[in-house]
Scaffold this active site. Structure first.
Site, PDB file in Angstrom:
ATOM      1  CD  GLU A 178     -28.841  17.070   9.994  1.00  0.00           C
ATOM      2  OE1 GLU A 178     -28.896  17.495  11.213  1.00  0.00           O
ATOM      3  OE2 GLU A 178     -28.001  16.312   9.519  1.00  0.00           O
ATOM      4  CG  HIS A 234     -23.762  13.059   8.783  1.00  0.00           C
ATOM      5  ND1 HIS A 234     -23.418  13.812   9.994  1.00  0.00           N
ATOM      6  CD2 HIS A 234     -23.158  12.063   8.832  1.00  0.00           C
ATOM      7  CE1 HIS A 234     -22.526  13.135  10.542  1.00  0.00           C
ATOM      8  NE2 HIS A 234     -22.122  12.148   9.814  1.00  0.00           N
ATOM      9  CB  CYS A 294     -22.714  16.788  13.337  1.00  0.00           C
ATOM     10  SG  CYS A 294     -22.539  16.490  11.600  1.00  0.00           S
ATOM     11  CB  CYS A 298     -25.059  18.687   9.248  1.00  0.00           C
ATOM     12  SG  CYS A 298     -25.023  16.811   8.920  1.00  0.00           S
TER      13      CYS A 298
END
Length: 161
Positions: A60, A58, A88, A91
């Protein structure tokens, strides 16, 4: 309330551009993030789940990894994170482990859900007892694993984080 100024707008624009570029290249969903220290971008990332077949890639997480590698540290306490969307659960956990000063996000998790990135299931699962989770979590006590914990506890040169 934090006052958003031109500096913050400039950095958010970079995160949003990364989200767009990664999406257009087919790397993954429309998410981008940067790590900033002072006036310098020290880490950048965009969703690369499809590019690497890695569900942890992801924006991040990729940005945090990039910044930590460049800064040769595992903590980003003198940094800020700018992300194109509210993080999310995964993250969010990575962000707390990295310990930045603050996080700026553009789109909300509710807006992400509207384009089929709905993490509410995971948010809900976090508080469900293991025996009731959708993916079974089965306790498996192991003496060797406990011994490793004892060794860690007794280790004189360990670095806590």
């Amino acid at each position: 309330m934090y006052q958003i100024g031109e500096r913050e707008k400039k950095f958010m624009a970079i995160a949003v551009e990364l989200s767009k570029r990664g999406m257009q290249h087919g790397d993954g969903g429309p998410f981008g993030a940067i790590v900033v220290r002072g006036e310098e971008v020290v880490g950048e990332g965009w969703n690369q789940v499809l590019k690497y077949n890695d569900p942890t890639a992801h924006a991040e997480v990729v940005a945090i990894r990039d910044a930590c590698t460049k800064l040769q540290t595992f903590q980003l306490n003198d940094c800020e994170i700018y992300t194109s969307c509210e993080p999310c659960p995964m993250c969010l956990g990575a962000i707390y482990w990295a310990r930045p000063q603050r996080v700026f996000y553009a789109n909300t998790k509710e807006e992400a859900a509207l384009i089929n990135f709905d993490d509410s299931f995971i948010y809900n699962e976090i508080n469900v007892p293991h025996r009731q989770k959708k993916i079974p979590f089965i306790p498996f006590p192991n003496e060797a694993a406990q011994e490793v914990f004892r060794l860690w506890d007794q280790k004189g040169d360990k670095k806590l984080y």
